[in-house]
Scaffold this motif. Structure first.
Motif, mmCIF file in Angstrom:
data_model
loop_
_atom_site.group_PDB
_atom_site.id
_atom_site.type_symbol
_atom_site.label_atom_id
_atom_site.label_comp_id
_atom_site.label_asym_id
_atom_site.label_seq_id
_atom_site.Cartn_x
_atom_site.Cartn_y
_atom_site.Cartn_z
ATOM 1 N N ARG A 90 0.807 -1.564 -0.361
ATOM 2 C CA ARG A 90 -0.100 -0.369 0.423
ATOM 3 C C ARG A 90 0.805 1.505 0.440
ATOM 4 O O ARG A 90 0.714 2.168 -0.435
ATOM 5 C CB ARG A 90 -0.349 -0.041 0.782
ATOM 6 C CG ARG A 90 -1.834 1.555 1.431
ATOM 7 C CD ARG A 90 -2.772 1.171 2.653
ATOM 8 N NE ARG A 90 -1.898 1.585 3.319
ATOM 9 C CZ ARG A 90 -1.628 -0.046 4.593
ATOM 10 N NH1 ARG A 90 -1.469 -0.925 4.587
ATOM 11 N NH2 ARG A 90 -0.613 0.522 5.507
ATOM 12 N N HIS A 91 1.852 0.991 1.462
ATOM 13 C CA HIS A 91 3.193 2.322 0.832
ATOM 14 C C HIS A 91 3.726 2.935 -0.165
ATOM 15 O O HIS A 91 3.712 3.775 -0.726
ATOM 16 C CB HIS A 91 3.759 2.348 1.797
ATOM 17 C CG HIS A 91 5.039 2.943 1.891
ATOM 18 N ND1 HIS A 91 4.944 4.495 3.118
ATOM 19 C CD2 HIS A 91 6.161 2.819 1.474
ATOM 20 C CE1 HIS A 91 5.590 5.234 2.833
ATOM 21 N NE2 HIS A 91 6.571 4.527 1.694
ATOM 22 N N ILE A 92 3.951 1.632 -0.998
ATOM 23 C CA ILE A 92 4.742 1.920 -2.499
ATOM 24 C C ILE A 92 3.909 2.414 -3.265
ATOM 25 O O ILE A 92 4.648 2.780 -3.997
ATOM 26 C CB ILE A 92 5.153 0.130 -2.179
ATOM 27 C CG1 ILE A 92 6.519 -0.128 -1.718
ATOM 28 C CG2 ILE A 92 5.656 0.710 -3.916
ATOM 29 C CD1 ILE A 92 7.097 -1.121 -2.038
ATOM 30 N N LEU A 93 2.782 1.224 -3.436
ATOM 31 C CA LEU A 93 1.786 1.737 -4.593
ATOM 32 C C LEU A 93 1.762 4.268 -4.455
ATOM 33 O O LEU A 93 1.348 4.432 -5.275
ATOM 34 C CB LEU A 93 0.680 1.080 -4.778
ATOM 35 C CG LEU A 93 0.804 -0.444 -4.165
ATOM 36 C CD1 LEU A 93 -0.614 -1.034 -4.688
ATOM 37 C CD2 LEU A 93 1.484 -0.574 -5.865
ATOM 38 N N VAL A 94 0.593 3.524 -2.787
ATOM 39 C CA VAL A 94 0.036 5.353 -3.484
ATOM 40 C C VAL A 94 1.145 6.375 -2.622
ATOM 41 O O VAL A 94 1.085 7.832 -3.124
ATOM 42 C CB VAL A 94 -0.694 5.058 -1.633
ATOM 43 C CG1 VAL A 94 -1.166 6.546 -1.468
ATOM 44 C CG2 VAL A 94 -2.238 3.907 -2.192
ATOM 45 N N LYS A 95 1.818 6.033 -1.814
ATOM 46 C CA LYS A 95 3.496 6.921 -1.344
ATOM 47 C C LYS A 95 4.487 7.140 -2.475
ATOM 48 O O LYS A 95 4.570 8.314 -2.407
ATOM 49 C CB LYS A 95 3.745 6.414 -0.034
ATOM 50 C CG LYS A 95 2.770 6.525 1.128
ATOM 51 C CD LYS A 95 1.804 8.366 0.935
ATOM 52 C CE LYS A 95 1.022 7.990 2.475
ATOM 53 N NZ LYS A 95 0.446 8.997 2.727
ATOM 54 N N GLU A 96 4.578 6.309 -2.425
ATOM 55 C CA GLU A 96 5.719 6.274 -3.552
ATOM 56 C C GLU A 96 5.342 6.298 -5.278
ATOM 57 O O GLU A 96 5.838 7.397 -6.360
ATOM 58 C CB GLU A 96 6.818 4.756 -3.308
ATOM 59 C CG GLU A 96 7.519 4.370 -2.257
ATOM 60 C CD GLU A 96 8.406 5.757 -1.242
ATOM 61 O OE1 GLU A 96 8.777 6.604 -3.015
ATOM 62 O OE2 GLU A 96 8.757 5.919 -0.351
ATOM 63 N N ALA A 97 4.736 5.385 -5.360
ATOM 64 C CA ALA A 97 4.815 5.130 -7.177
ATOM 65 C C ALA A 97 3.501 6.244 -7.965
ATOM 66 O O ALA A 97 3.901 6.804 -8.939
ATOM 67 C CB ALA A 97 4.338 3.759 -7.977
ATOM 68 N N LEU A 98 2.521 6.476 -6.911
ATOM 69 C CA LEU A 98 1.398 7.467 -7.518
ATOM 70 C C LEU A 98 1.603 8.503 -8.196
ATOM 71 O O LEU A 98 1.170 8.815 -9.229
ATOM 72 C CB LEU A 98 -0.112 7.242 -6.445
ATOM 73 C CG LEU A 98 -1.195 8.010 -7.166
ATOM 74 C CD1 LEU A 98 -1.577 7.414 -8.528
ATOM 75 C CD2 LEU A 98 -2.070 7.945 -5.596
ATOM 76 N N ARG A 99 2.098 9.566 -7.359
ATOM 77 C CA ARG A 99 2.946 10.876 -7.725
ATOM 78 C C ARG A 99 3.105 11.304 -8.968
ATOM 79 O O ARG A 99 3.448 11.538 -9.304
ATOM 80 C CB ARG A 99 3.307 11.661 -5.927
ATOM 81 C CG ARG A 99 2.760 13.287 -6.400
ATOM 82 C CD ARG A 99 3.268 13.580 -5.219
ATOM 83 N NE ARG A 99 4.676 14.451 -5.313
ATOM 84 C CZ ARG A 99 5.198 14.826 -4.067
ATOM 85 N NH1 ARG A 99 3.546 15.131 -3.329
ATOM 86 N NH2 ARG A 99 6.194 14.950 -4.250
ATOM 87 N N PRO A 100 4.619 9.949 -9.213
ATOM 88 C CA PRO A 100 5.285 10.465 -10.348
ATOM 89 C C PRO A 100 4.311 9.919 -11.277
ATOM 90 O O PRO A 100 5.252 10.252 -13.027
ATOM 91 C CB PRO A 100 6.585 9.740 -9.936
ATOM 92 C CG PRO A 100 6.512 8.664 -8.707
ATOM 93 C CD PRO A 100 5.025 9.258 -7.967
ATOM 94 N N SER A 101 3.324 8.926 -11.272
ATOM 95 C CA SER A 101 2.916 7.839 -12.026
ATOM 96 C C SER A 101 1.570 8.893 -13.103
ATOM 97 O O SER A 101 0.645 8.166 -13.522
ATOM 98 C CB SER A 101 2.525 7.090 -12.222
ATOM 99 O OG SER A 101 3.333 6.862 -11.692
ATOM 100 N N SER A 102 1.312 10.159 -12.318
ATOM 101 C CA SER A 102 -0.252 11.041 -12.349
ATOM 102 C C SER A 102 0.719 12.057 -13.645
ATOM 103 O O SER A 102 -0.815 13.205 -13.927
ATOM 104 C CB SER A 102 -0.475 11.586 -10.960
ATOM 105 O OG SER A 102 -0.416 10.631 -9.956
#
Length: 374
Positions: free
Chosen positions: A282-294
């Motif tokens: 959950r931390h990896i998907l939401v905190k790490e990967a989501l923002r730079p992928s948006s």
């Protein structure tokens, strides 16, 4: 930040000026004479000439444009030509909130669907959930909006029991998916707290989903209920089907965009480092990967919102919604050039403002852009 805002404003103003000039020129290419629409096809040449003189249509184009633009900047948009004569500003003010509400709700619903589905599809890239989500997305993208609207009307309005049964089945599948997730997936180690949270989430989805299905109201076939007269509940009931029609198609595109970008991001070194540290999924998907992928997601969402502001004519016609799309089409048919010019410029202004906000959102999504643009 302030310097970037100033740069965006300086780019926006010339664009709006060019749009207003282009609209005024294109309006002149629309076949027909407003004087004929006012007097009727049986009028005499003298009557047509008198109407043109009264409306100022015999003056040079640049004089009429300067006068119209000055009135637009002061909030005076003029009056309609054809009876019943109305104030153009009041006419647009009654139509614009309808289109804005539909566009905002459709975009918000599309993002609410696309973000979790696209994120999990990227994490389960090439597996069962990803293949199923991709298939549904391709299907929705392929279906025209008018056909999707008719299908929703047929089932939601005329076959509500079948819809409720299908929704209960989806809730059961979602609950089973979350419950089975407590055993973890390949490469994921779950703590007792993670398992407990997933069981709680599964129970919440079951209770809330079944509850919503049981209290699901009847939705009208067509028409629009304004908040100030009918109340918020009736207003949301009246826009649910058109919003859902638009949101499903937009969500399919946004899901594909986010899924592809996030699948690439999940292979970056900083994500691999987070996994090596034992960070929860959950931390990896939401905190790490989501923002730079948006970045692409926000860009496409902004373009979609602008398109919905003026491109929902078919949906507005099917559901008989008094929005800006039908107003512009009616203005072309009636030769209401002032309404057409003001409506197009207003939509263009909103479109440009939304895309300017998208540019500003890049500064939040990636702080490195703040330094790159200084």
């Amino acid at each position: 930040m302030l310097r970037e805002v100033g740069r965006i404003v300086l780019r926006v103003l010339p664009v709006l000026l060019l749009v207003s000039i282009g609209t005024a020129l294109l309006v002149q290419l629309v076949p027909g004479d407003p004087a004929v629409a006012v007097v009727g096809p049986e009028g005499t040449p003298e009557q047509y000439a008198a109407v043109r003189d009264q409306l100022g249509l015999d003056r040079p184009l640049y004089l009429r444009y300067v006068e119209w633009l000055g009135g637009f900047l002061q909030g005076d948009l003029g009056k309609t030509f054809v009876a019943p004569v109305q104030d153009v500003g009041s006419l647009i003010a009654s139509r614009l909130p309808v289109t804005l509400e539909i566009a905002v709700l459709a975009t918000a619903l599309a993002l609410a669907i696309a973000i979790p589905v696209g994120t999990w599809s990227a994490y389960r890239f090439g597996r069962g959930f990803d293949r199923a989500a991709s298939g549904v997305a391709f299907g929705l993208i392929s279906v025209p909006s008018f056909l999707l609207a008719l299908v929703l009307i047929f089932f939601v309005v005329f076959r509500p029991d079948a819809v409720k049964g299908a929704l209960i089945g989806l809730v059961a599948l979602g609950t089973m998916f979350l419950a089975l997730g407590t055993v973890g997936v390949k490469g994921e180690r779950l703590t007792p707290d993670d398992k407990r949270r997933r069981l709680i989430a599964a129970g919440a989805v079951l209770v809330v989903g079944v509850g919503l299905v049981l209290v699901m109201p009847d939705f009208p076939r067509q028409g629009f209920a304004r908040i100030e007269t009918a109340g918020l509940a009736d207003n949301l009931r009246s826009v649910f089907l058109p919003v859902l029609t638009l949101a499903l198609a937009e969500a399919a595109q946004l899901t594909r965009v986010l899924r592809n970008d996030m699948a690439t991001t999940l292979g970056e070194d900083f994500v691999l480092a987070a996994r090596a540290k034992g960070m929860p999924v959950r931390h990896i998907l939401v905190k790490e990967a989501l923002r730079p992928s948006s970045f692409s997601l926000v860009t496409v969402a902004g373009i979609s919102f602008g398109r919905l502001l003026g491109g929902t004519v078919v949906v507005e016609t099917i559901f008989r919604l008094p929005g800006m799309g039908t107003l512009i089409v009616e203005s072309v048919a009636k030769k209401e050039f002032l309404v057409l010019q003001s409506g197009v410029l207003l939509i263009a202004t909103l479109y440009v403002v939304v895309n300017a906000l998208v540019d500003l959102s890049y500064l939040f999504l990636d702080p490195r852009t703040r330094h790159a643009r200084v």
